[in-house]
Design a protein around this motif. Structure first.
Motif, short mmCIF file in Angstrom:
data_model
loop_
_atom_site.label_atom_id
_atom_site.label_comp_id
_atom_site.label_asym_id
_atom_site.label_seq_id
_atom_site.Cartn_x
_atom_site.Cartn_y
_atom_site.Cartn_z
N THR A 62 0.85 -1.42 0.04
CA THR A 62 0.20 0.09 0.02
C THR A 62 0.99 1.05 -0.16
O THR A 62 0.34 2.07 -0.84
CB THR A 62 -0.96 0.45 1.07
N LEU A 63 1.90 1.40 0.50
CA LEU A 63 2.41 2.25 0.55
C LEU A 63 3.63 2.61 -0.60
O LEU A 63 3.29 3.97 -1.21
CB LEU A 63 4.45 2.00 2.03
N GLU A 66 0.81 4.29 -2.84
CA GLU A 66 0.27 5.71 -2.22
C GLU A 66 2.27 6.47 -2.96
O GLU A 66 1.21 8.06 -3.87
CB GLU A 66 0.78 5.35 -0.75
N LEU A 67 3.08 5.46 -2.83
CA LEU A 67 4.17 6.73 -3.00
C LEU A 67 4.31 7.05 -4.73
O LEU A 67 4.44 7.95 -5.13
CB LEU A 67 5.13 5.80 -2.86
N GLY A 70 1.30 8.96 -5.69
CA GLY A 70 1.38 10.91 -4.94
C GLY A 70 2.14 11.66 -4.99
O GLY A 70 2.47 13.09 -5.12
N LEU A 92 12.77 8.58 2.86
CA LEU A 92 11.96 7.47 3.70
C LEU A 92 12.26 6.27 4.63
O LEU A 92 10.93 6.37 5.09
CB LEU A 92 11.15 6.16 1.73
N MET A 110 8.46 14.00 3.37
CA MET A 110 7.72 13.48 3.26
C MET A 110 7.19 14.18 1.86
O MET A 110 7.07 14.19 0.31
CB MET A 110 5.79 12.45 3.49
N LEU A 114 7.60 13.66 -1.95
CA LEU A 114 7.06 13.70 -3.20
C LEU A 114 6.52 14.72 -4.35
O LEU A 114 6.29 14.86 -5.37
CB LEU A 114 5.41 12.84 -2.32
N VAL A 119 0.35 15.18 0.75
CA VAL A 119 0.55 14.07 1.90
C VAL A 119 0.03 13.01 1.89
O VAL A 119 0.64 12.22 2.50
CB VAL A 119 2.26 14.23 1.70
N ALA A 122 0.19 9.29 1.88
CA ALA A 122 1.41 8.23 1.97
C ALA A 122 1.66 7.93 2.95
O ALA A 122 2.07 7.22 3.83
CB ALA A 122 2.35 8.66 1.31
N ALA A 125 -0.07 5.37 5.14
CA ALA A 125 0.22 4.08 4.93
C ALA A 125 1.93 3.76 5.77
O ALA A 125 2.08 2.88 6.38
CB ALA A 125 0.84 4.33 2.90
N ALA A 126 2.56 5.31 5.67
CA ALA A 126 3.76 5.03 5.86
C ALA A 126 3.93 4.78 7.89
O ALA A 126 4.30 3.68 8.34
CB ALA A 126 4.36 6.82 6.24
#
Length: 141
Positions: A62-63, A66-67, A70, A92, A110, A114, A119, A122, A125-126
């Motif tokens: 998922t992360l 999203e990265l 995004g 990261l 972040m 990005l 953000v 992401a 997710a992080a």
């Protein structure tokens, strides 16, 4: 042929000492190059987490999504065999290490990573990845 100085400029950071951060780094590199369904990443998570591998693996996937979705530009990752880290990879890992204790710092990192102000997906997710690793006794540090 690149010299040691050129390599240090292009890939300026040493590998993390934390074995949990190395798991994340390997998974970022493999998923970045071969997609989120990479079997070697799945095997690594199963080997590292045992029967509890599904949650951290799913959240890591998922992360990565999203990265990728995004980011305003590209995020530089090194090949799996590289013995150093890019600035983006180091950022990261720093985000994952700080997300619980220094959320404002993690947000700024972040945003830089990005290249956009939005953000939250992401960042959430992080936070979920960091929590999943910590819950399994593998905090990222």
């Amino acid at each position: 042929m690149t010299t040691t100085t050129e390599t240090a400029t292009l890939i300026p950071h040493a590998l993390p000492a934390c074995p949990n951060a190395r798991i994340i780094l390997f998974s970022v590199r493999r998923m970045g190059a071969h997609g989120v369904g990479d079997a070697r990443v799945g095997h690594l998570f199963f080997s590292s987490f045992g029967q509890a591998f599904r949650r951290p693996l799913t959240l890591m996937r998922t992360l990565m999504v999203e990265l990728a979705s995004g980011a305003a530009g590209t995020i530089a990752i090194a090949p799996c065999c590289c013995a150093r880290m890019t600035t983006a990879e180091a950022a990261l890992l720093t985000i994952l290490a700080r997300i619980e204790t220094q959320p404002d710092s993690a947000r700024f990192l972040m945003t830089d990573l990005l290249g956009t102000r939005r953000v939250e997906p992401a960042l959430m997710a992080a936070a979920a990845v960091a929590a999943a690793f910590a819950d399994e006794g593998r905090p990222v540090g």
